[in-house]
Design an enzyme around this catalytic site. Sequence first.
Site, PDB file in Angstrom:
ATOM      1  N   TYR A   1      -4.864  -6.979  -7.943  1.00  0.00           N
ATOM      2  CA  TYR A   1      -6.304  -7.236  -7.846  1.00  0.00           C
ATOM      3  C   TYR A   1      -6.619  -8.044  -6.587  1.00  0.00           C
ATOM      4  O   TYR A   1      -7.527  -7.702  -5.817  1.00  0.00           O
ATOM      5  CB  TYR A   1      -6.792  -7.973  -9.084  1.00  0.00           C
ATOM      6  CG  TYR A   1      -8.239  -8.383  -9.007  1.00  0.00           C
ATOM      7  CD1 TYR A   1      -9.244  -7.475  -9.290  1.00  0.00           C
ATOM      8  CD2 TYR A   1      -8.605  -9.686  -8.658  1.00  0.00           C
ATOM      9  CE1 TYR A   1     -10.588  -7.842  -9.216  1.00  0.00           C
ATOM     10  CE2 TYR A   1      -9.934 -10.064  -8.589  1.00  0.00           C
ATOM     11  CZ  TYR A   1     -10.919  -9.142  -8.863  1.00  0.00           C
ATOM     12  OH  TYR A   1     -12.236  -9.521  -8.773  1.00  0.00           O
TER      13      TYR A   1
ATOM     14  N   LYS B   1      -8.866  -6.841  -3.300  1.00  0.00           N
ATOM     15  CA  LYS B   1     -10.061  -7.516  -2.822  1.00  0.00           C
ATOM     16  C   LYS B   1      -9.928  -7.918  -1.348  1.00  0.00           C
ATOM     17  O   LYS B   1     -10.918  -7.935  -0.606  1.00  0.00           O
ATOM     18  CB  LYS B   1     -10.366  -8.732  -3.699  1.00  0.00           C
ATOM     19  CG  LYS B   1     -10.874  -8.346  -5.087  1.00  0.00           C
ATOM     20  CD  LYS B   1     -12.115  -7.493  -4.979  1.00  0.00           C
ATOM     21  CE  LYS B   1     -12.674  -7.042  -6.296  1.00  0.00           C
ATOM     22  NZ  LYS B   1     -13.906  -6.224  -6.167  1.00  0.00           N
TER      23      LYS B   1
END
Length: 267
Positions: free
Chosen positions: A159, A163
């Site tokens: 994750y 990002k």
Amino acid sequence: MNRTDFRHTFGPWAVVAGASEGLGRAYAEALAARGLDILLLARRGEPLKAVATALRSAHGVAAHPVVLDLAADDVEAQLRAAVAGRDVGLLVYDAAATRIQPFADAPLDAHRRIVDVNCRGPVAACHVLVPRLRARGRGGIVLMSSMSSLQGSALIASYAASKAFNTILAESLWEELRHDGVHVLASIAGAVSTPSYRQNTPADKQRKAMPMTPEAVAAQTLDALARGRGPRFVPGRINRLVYVLSGLFGSRARTRFFSRATRDLYG
């Protein structure tokens, strides 16, 4: 910008990916309040239809729900079909997949979905819309990033990396499009009190991360977009302070600090 100028620059249609709840819904509501018609994208049809109905009732705008899995192999073709015939001036890509777990304990399919939704999805959406925005000579793109993108973090490796991808993608597009009248912004948010955050974070620790409301993040980000504050924007004063202070330390120290914070929240 006033409402008329905002609609002229970023309307008449805005695409909001991940619009069925939480921050995506807050963006849709904020944009509808500014007079834009909204194309709502998400996987779950019923919540998406409910959002569309609420926007039409509250703001008198057009709101069209499109049930779409942003991890689909043919996502670009589906996006092209969704925007066909509409003058789209703004993309807000908020859809995100996450998995809070040690990297090796999560199945490979979970990591693949994170990459598909968080990286391949925004690339496809931008590939569809950038030529249209450039031809218009005005418009904008908001890619939601995260404070976790600024360094590595245990338990959310894929994750956090995804990002970081969005931050760099937004910065690159900002440079490519800034002379074409197209505003591009990576919104680097801290914790946000969304249904996903409340579901994944133990109730007794939710306030510890000082989450912002989705409405505040959406409003501040759209204001920054209108002011041409790209390529990076950090919503919230406390988050901006953390952003500045963390830049004073090396990557090793930052990664250890944020990893401790993540472990403290999620175990």
